[in-house]
Design a protein around this motif. Structure first.
Motif, PDB file in Angstrom:
ATOM      1  N   LYS A  28       0.753  -0.988  -0.106  1.00 38.90           N
ATOM      2  CA  LYS A  28      -0.131  -0.064   0.038  1.00 38.90           C
ATOM      3  C   LYS A  28       0.896   1.233  -0.041  1.00 38.90           C
ATOM      4  O   LYS A  28       0.517   2.495  -0.388  1.00 38.90           O
ATOM      5  CB  LYS A  28      -0.778  -0.053   1.048  1.00 38.90           C
ATOM      6  N   PHE A  29       2.064   1.255   0.614  1.00 41.24           N
ATOM      7  CA  PHE A  29       2.811   2.329   0.974  1.00 41.24           C
ATOM      8  C   PHE A  29       4.425   1.964   0.392  1.00 41.24           C
ATOM      9  O   PHE A  29       5.245   1.491   1.072  1.00 41.24           O
ATOM     10  CB  PHE A  29       2.776   2.910   2.271  1.00 41.24           C
ATOM     11  N   THR A  31       6.819   3.535  -0.123  1.00 41.61           N
ATOM     12  CA  THR A  31       8.041   4.284   0.345  1.00 41.61           C
ATOM     13  C   THR A  31       8.338   3.537   1.812  1.00 41.61           C
ATOM     14  O   THR A  31       9.589   3.593   2.248  1.00 41.61           O
ATOM     15  CB  THR A  31       7.703   5.564   0.689  1.00 41.61           C
ATOM     16  N   LEU A  55       5.833   7.979   6.531  1.00 46.83           N
ATOM     17  CA  LEU A  55       4.648   8.238   5.817  1.00 46.83           C
ATOM     18  C   LEU A  55       4.226   9.903   6.294  1.00 46.83           C
ATOM     19  O   LEU A  55       2.988  10.189   5.510  1.00 46.83           O
ATOM     20  CB  LEU A  55       3.444   7.227   6.260  1.00 46.83           C
TER      21      LEU A  55
END
Length: 72
Positions: A28-29, A31, A55
């Motif tokens: 989902k993220f 990073t 985040l």
């Protein structure tokens, strides 16, 4: 008189399978790194801070994201 001065510093326990949840968080993220998601017993606060910093979210937002992952 019992006044809870540590209200904002509630301990956080990982609900469920963290390995699976961390995979979902990375999907989902993009990073997030393995280091950000590294879980060590007793160092949950530090992990939440790493995730939040990456985040750009506060602790409450990070907890909500983890809860959402658990519900899906």
């Amino acid at each position: 008189m019992d006044t809870n001065h540590n209200k904002g510093d509630k301990s956080f326990k990982i609900p469920g399978d963290w390995i699976e949840q961390s995979k979902q968080l990375k999907e989902k993220f993009s990073t997030l790194t393995d280091h950000d998601l590294k879980f060590e017993e007793g160092k949950e606060k530090e992990m939440l801070e790493r995730i939040g910093n990456r985040l750009r979210k506060n602790r409450e937002e990070v907890l909500n994201i983890i809860k959402e992952i658990n519900l899906s």
